[in-house]
Structures are given as C-alpha cells and as structure tokens.
Design an enzyme around this catalytic site. Structure first.
Site, PDB file in Angstrom:
ATOM      1  N   HIS A   1       0.809  -1.219   0.000  1.00  0.00           N
ATOM      2  CA  HIS A   1       0.000   0.000   0.000  1.00  0.00           C
ATOM      3  C   HIS A   1       0.836   1.261   0.000  1.00  0.00           C
ATOM      4  O   HIS A   1       0.419   2.284  -0.546  1.00  0.00           O
ATOM      5  CB  HIS A   1      -1.058  -0.053   1.103  1.00  0.00           C
ATOM      6  CG  HIS A   1      -2.193  -0.876   0.613  1.00  0.00           C
ATOM      7  ND1 HIS A   1      -2.178  -2.250   0.717  1.00  0.00           N
ATOM      8  CD2 HIS A   1      -3.283  -0.545  -0.093  1.00  0.00           C
ATOM      9  CE1 HIS A   1      -3.250  -2.710   0.112  1.00  0.00           C
ATOM     10  NE2 HIS A   1      -3.948  -1.710  -0.382  1.00  0.00           N
TER      11      HIS A   1
ATOM     12  N   GLU B   1     -10.355 -11.645  -7.002  1.00  0.00           N
ATOM     13  CA  GLU B   1      -8.972 -11.541  -6.524  1.00  0.00           C
ATOM     14  C   GLU B   1      -8.555 -12.741  -5.686  1.00  0.00           C
ATOM     15  O   GLU B   1      -7.462 -12.767  -5.133  1.00  0.00           O
ATOM     16  CB  GLU B   1      -8.737 -10.218  -5.795  1.00  0.00           C
ATOM     17  CG  GLU B   1      -9.751  -9.839  -4.753  1.00  0.00           C
ATOM     18  CD  GLU B   1      -9.493  -8.455  -4.144  1.00  0.00           C
ATOM     19  OE1 GLU B   1      -8.476  -7.816  -4.423  1.00  0.00           O
ATOM     20  OE2 GLU B   1     -10.358  -8.021  -3.362  1.00  0.00           O
TER      21      GLU B   1
ATOM     22  N   ASP C   1      -4.006  -8.972  -5.562  1.00  0.00           N
ATOM     23  CA  ASP C   1      -4.314 -10.076  -4.657  1.00  0.00           C
ATOM     24  C   ASP C   1      -4.429 -11.397  -5.410  1.00  0.00           C
ATOM     25  O   ASP C   1      -4.108 -12.446  -4.863  1.00  0.00           O
ATOM     26  CB  ASP C   1      -5.600  -9.787  -3.873  1.00  0.00           C
ATOM     27  CG  ASP C   1      -5.322  -8.873  -2.697  1.00  0.00           C
ATOM     28  OD1 ASP C   1      -4.316  -9.102  -2.006  1.00  0.00           O
ATOM     29  OD2 ASP C   1      -6.084  -7.923  -2.483  1.00  0.00           O
TER      30      ASP C   1
ATOM     31  N   CYS D   1      -8.410  -3.750 -11.861  1.00  0.00           N
ATOM     32  CA  CYS D   1      -7.962  -2.560 -11.132  1.00  0.00           C
ATOM     33  C   CYS D   1      -6.672  -2.793 -10.354  1.00  0.00           C
ATOM     34  O   CYS D   1      -6.222  -1.910  -9.633  1.00  0.00           O
ATOM     35  CB  CYS D   1      -9.057  -2.051 -10.206  1.00  0.00           C
ATOM     36  SG  CYS D   1      -9.624  -3.269  -9.019  1.00  0.00           S
TER      37      CYS D   1
HETATM   38  C1  PEP Z   1      -5.961  -5.782  -6.027  1.00  0.00           C
HETATM   39  O1  PEP Z   1      -5.866  -6.630  -5.139  1.00  0.00           O
HETATM   40  O2  PEP Z   1      -5.510  -5.942  -7.173  1.00  0.00           O
HETATM   41  C2  PEP Z   1      -6.650  -4.509  -5.768  1.00  0.00           C
HETATM   42  C3  PEP Z   1      -6.874  -3.658  -6.725  1.00  0.00           C
HETATM   43  O3  PEP Z   1      -6.987  -4.215  -4.486  1.00  0.00           O
HETATM   44  P1  PEP Z   1      -5.930  -3.779  -3.379  1.00  0.00           P
HETATM   45  O4  PEP Z   1      -4.628  -3.504  -4.051  1.00  0.00           O
HETATM   46  O5  PEP Z   1      -6.484  -2.572  -2.718  1.00  0.00           O
HETATM   47  O6  PEP Z   1      -5.901  -4.973  -2.494  1.00  0.00           O
HETATM   48 MG    MG Z   2      -7.118  -6.492  -3.441  1.00  0.00          MG
END
Ligand code: PEP
Ligand code: MG
Length: 573
Positions: free
Chosen positions: A191, A432, A456, A503
């Site tokens: 993150h 995911e 994920d 995403c």
């Molecule tokens: C992902 O897991 O690809 C996603 C977009 O969600 P995050 O990165 O917030 O877990």
């Molecule tokens: Mg995710």
C-alpha cells in the site's frame, strides 16, 4: 559513487539529499570496524552525545515546570540513566572489546539492557525498559545526526530513505518536500507503493541494505523507472540524469496531448481507461490524465488516521468524489481493512495469518452495522453522479449473496428515512481470490460487472506475500496460471453479458497492455499517471494482433516463455 538496484515502484527520477527516516525504537546503525587508536575518539563522541542528550532533556524539563509532575519524573529518570555508571561502563567495555564504532556499542548495550529489564517479572523494572530504550534512541539519534522524526515536519526537499514506511506515515508526510522514496522493504503492490504512485513520488523499494549504505545528507539519484539508486553520484552522472529528466518531461507533454482522444485500437476496439484513487483529492489528477471514471475508490483510506468513519463523513467523501467526476462513473469498493491494510481498533483479535484472516468483505459481513452504514452512505451519495458498488475479496456465492442482502437492507433503511438514492446502481465483485476466478460463471449470475484485483490474485494464486521483498521475485503476473485465471474471468463475464475490468497494478503496467487487450479486458483502472502511456499503447495496437499474441501465450508453460512471446509480439518485457 555506488549503484544499488531495487524494485522500481513509482516512475520518475529525482536528484537530492538523503533523509534517513529510521523510525524504530533503536535506529538502525551503520556497523563498522575501528582501529585501537580510534577508541578514544569514539568514546569522546559518546560523551559529547550524552551531554547533548542531557541538555535536550533539561530543556524539556524546563518547559514542563508548571505542574507536569509525572513528565518531570520521567525526564529526571532519563537524566539519571544518561549518567548511569553501569550503562557507561558496559558501553566502554563493548567498544574496546568489539572494535566497532560507538553507535554499534550503544545499540548493543542499550538493546541488552532493554531486553533484560523487559524480561523482569517486576513491573517497575519493565517500565524502566521503555526508558532505557528511549535514552538509547536519543543518544543514537544524536550520534547518527538523525534530527527530524516526522515526515510531516519536513521543510526542505529530500529523498526519504527508510527501512519500512507504514501507509499512515506515507500519508502524513509533507509530499511537497519528498522528492523520492527509497525503502528497504516493500514491493510493487504494497500500500505504500500504491500511495507513492498516487502522489507521483518516484520510488524504489526492496533494497534491504539501504539503511546501512546511505548516510544522512548523502547525494542520491533515484531512478523510479529502472529501480537504480545511485549513491554519491559524480558530476557527470548527475548531468546525464538531468538530461533524462528533461527528455521525460517532453515525453509527458506528448502523452498528455492524448487526453481527450479515445482509448481505441487501430482496428476499432474501444476500451475504457479509469483511475484508481485512495483520497477524494485525487480526482483532480484523475481528470487531468484523462480518466473516464474511477474504476477503484479504495474507501478504507478514509479511515487511515481516524478510525472507522461515521456514515455522514463517508457520505460527504463519496459525494465529493461523485461531484468532482461530473457524471463519470465512480466505483466505490467497500472497505478492505485487515491483511496488510488499514489497522482498525475494532479488529481486536490478533491474527496469526492476517492475509488469510478477517479482511475485506469478511470484515464487513462480521460487522453488519458498519457495513450497512457504508452502504447507506454510498446509496445517499449516488444522487450526485453515477456510482457503482464493488465488494472486495469475494470467495464464493454465499458471501456475495450475503453482501447483496446487506445492500437490500441498507436500501430499505434509506427508504424508511426517505433518503433518496439512484435506482440504477451497478453492483460487482472483485475477482482476486483464485476460487472466485474458477467459479466466475456462478458469480457472474449475480454481478453487474467483475473487476480483477490482480494484486491479490497474484498474491493468493502464487502464495506470495505482496509485501515481502524476499519473495517478490515470485510475484509474477505473467505466470501461465494467472493468465489463465484472468482469461477465465473475462470469458465468463462476457458469456454472462457483463463487463470485465481490472484494477490491480497490472492494469496500468505497459508491459501487460497488449496481452490484456488480446484477452478482451473491457476496462482498465490504474494509477492516473499511467493512463497516457497505456492509452498511447492501445491507440497504436491492433486487437487482432493482440488476440493472436494471446493465443500463442496460452500455449506457454513458463513465465519466461510468456515473456519471450510478448517481446516478439511487440510487448515490452
Ligand atoms: C488488487 O488486489 O488488485 C486490488 C486492486 O486491491 P488492493 O490492491 O487494494 O488490495
Ligand atoms: Mg485487493
């Protein structure tokens, strides 16, 4: 001059002075051998540092004169420790025995005292452990010339060098002055990496020895494109990088000229390019780069420093995003707390395996009142634009059904209070977890869209912790298994007549664009600054050729094979 190589995280190049931010109880210290004749000099440095620490403590005590007795007691205790004969003797002995720099001796002895006191059954002594840690830290900070302890207080341009920066620190830092970020830990999809990209701060992670290699104030070049960090560069090197910076800014201008043109291949295949955001303020950047909507609003970032936000606060944030996007669709992902995400006080039970624990939709379903408050906030904000709701980490139909019935309850509650909401809100689930991809046909029956969370999906399919740099080499989005899971998800979405989006970071990775086009992905959502580059690739591509490329890729047995085919097909690995 020395070159270190890490994982390129956030694009861009910065040249500047290193600011070591080693915010541990005991700052990381360089450890090096000294000669016998240097012992006196090192010891003198220690005594000077102790004097300075004492002065600091005394000045704090002065400030506290009017009544803060408790605080004065602690400061007095610190003064006594700074003068403690046993502490001094042990450090001197360690210095003479180990023939290592004084910082190492202070670190070792401080740590030993701390551990010894901490292990005591007597609570008074355990409390003293905290003080000894504090005093040791003060001495080390003086010896290492580490002055500022909060990145929010930065007043000059620096390159932040750190072992690990939690997302809460990354958010708090004074972004105007952080010209680049170099971190020992972390990987592409952590993150803090996502935030570095959101803030457009060049970043390189995963250089584990960075804290030992760099000293406070060293000149550095950080190349967020290649992952290179150059220590104490020569004037010639700096000149070369200045040229690269100038070229990159020309290129950026050319890409931004594409802003209002459609993301369409030469043979007419149109895709949607959206932005991922964490904060409402990022909508401005999203629009500037030509995002056609927000494909992922990571709503949990609302709770970063404040605990779980009330319904009203959430409502205002969602409404702000929808208003700012002026009718362009906004996909709000319901909270994804847990795992490596935002820690919340509510999550009281320690988890041995948080990544496999009460995360994302599991957390929401375990706290129905919080979940419904979020859903009501989204519903009420829906009158300000086009909102979509997306559930994270869905593992099966039962979970999706439970989330959908919560949404129905939230709607009922809004109706009861006569709160208006849009009657056309699409609801989708994130794919995911590998299990979700495998049963995509089943989930598609109850979804208006899918969004592949590639970060994920890679983590859980390949069993590789997305934050652990030791295994980041296994985090391979072009693994044949991942490509098959993506293909299956997109195909099942299309069979059910719904759209497939992505995403995760892969959606904005220019190496993946041709493959994702060939796989039939409808919507790509990424860090906004990636949009111009991905659009440029889409506009030069032929979807027919991309499909042929994917056909070949699907026969590959290894990542390497996939990468060779991608290279031949004009992809970039
Ligand atoms: C992902 O897991 O690809 C996603 C977009 O969600 P995050 O990165 O917030 O877990
Ligand atoms: Mg995710």
């Amino acid at each position: 001059m020395k070159k270190l190589t890490g994982v390129p995280i956030s694009k861009g190049i910065a040249i500047g002075k290193a600011f070591l931010f080693l915010d541990a109880d005991f700052p990381e210290t360089p450890r090096f051998h000294i000669e016998n004749n240097q012992i006196d000099e090192e010891w003198a440095r220690f005594l000077v540092a102790v004097d300075e620490a004492k002065e600091n403590v005394k000045s704090l005590r002065g400030v506290q004169k009017s009544g803060a007795d408790e605080r004065d007691d602690i400061l007095n205790a610190h003064l006594l420790m700074l003068e403690d004969v046993e502490f001094h003797t042990q450090i001197k002995k360690r210095l003479e025995r180990s023939l290592e720099n004084i910082e190492s001796a202070v670190w070792d002895v401080g740590r030993e005292f701390y551990q010894m006191l901490m292990a005591s059954p007597v609570s008074y002594l355990r409390e003293r452990a905290v003080d000894i840690a504090d005093v040791t830290k003060q001495i080390l900070n003086i010896l290492l010339n580490i002055k500022k302890r909060s990145l929010a207080d930065l007043t000059e341009d620096v390159i932040v060098v750190t072992r690990e920066l939690p997302p809460s620190e990354a958010v708090a830092m004074n972004k105007r002055h952080v010209k680049a970020l170099v971190m020992g830990a972390g990987s592409q999809t952590s993150h803090t990496a996502i935030l570095a990209k959101a803030f457009e701060i060049p970043a390189v992670f995963g250089i584990s020895a960075i804290a030992e290699e760099v000293s406070q104030g060293d000149t550095l070049i950080v190349d967020g494109d290649s992952g290179a960090v150059i220590l104490k560069p020569t004037a010639k090197k700096i000149e070369k990088y200045r040229e690269i910076i100038a070229q990159a800014s020309e290129k950026k201008v050319a890409q931004e000229a594409l802003r209002d043109l459609p993301a369409e291949t030469t043979d007419g295949f149109r895709v949607i390019l959206n932005a991922n955001i964490e904060f409402p303020e990022e909508t401005e950047q999203a629009l500037r780069y030509g995002a056609e909507g927000i494909g992922l609003y990571r709503s949990e970032f609302l709770f970063l420093n404040t605990g779980y936000a009330e319904e009203e606060e959430q409502f205002r944030a969602y409404a702000d995003v929808l208003k700012a996007m002026k009718g362009k669709p906004v996909t709000v992902r319901t909270v994804d707390v847990g795992g490596d995400k935002i820690p919340l006080d509510i999550r009281v039970i320690e988890e041995k395996n948080p990544l496999l624990g009460l995360r994302a939709i599991r957390f929401s379903l375990a706290h129905p009142e919080l979940f419904k408050a979020q859903l009501r906030a989204i519903l009420r904000a829906s009158v300000f634009g086009v909102v979509k709701i997306m559930f994270p980490l869905i593992s099966g139909l039962t979970e999706l059904d439970a989330a959908l019935s919560m949404l129905e309850e939230a709607k009922k509650e809004c109706r009861k209070k006569e709160q208006a909401f849009s009657s056309h809100i699409e609801v989708g689930c994130m794919i995911e977890i590998p299990a979700a991809a495998v049963i995509a046909d089943i989930l598609a029956e109850k979804s208006n869209f899918f969004s592949l969370g590639a970060n994920d999906l890679v983590q859980y399919s390949l069993a590789v912790d997305r934050n652990n740099e030791q295994v980041s080499y296994l985090s391979q989005p072009f693994h044949p298994a991942i490509i098959r899971l993506i293909k299956r998800t997109i195909d099942e979405a299309h069979s059910a007549g719904i759209k497939a989006a992505m995403c995760g970071e892969l959606a904005g990775d220019p190496r993946a664009t041709l493959v994702l086009l060939g796989l039939g992905l409808d919507e790509f959502s990424m860090n906004a600054s990636q949009i111009p580059l991905v659009k440029q690739i889409v506009r030069k591509a032929s979807v027919e050729k991309c499909r042929a490329l994917v056909k070949k890729i699907l026969t590959c047995k290894t990542v390497k094979d996939v990468e060779i085919i991608m290279k031949e097909g004009g992809g970039q690995p």
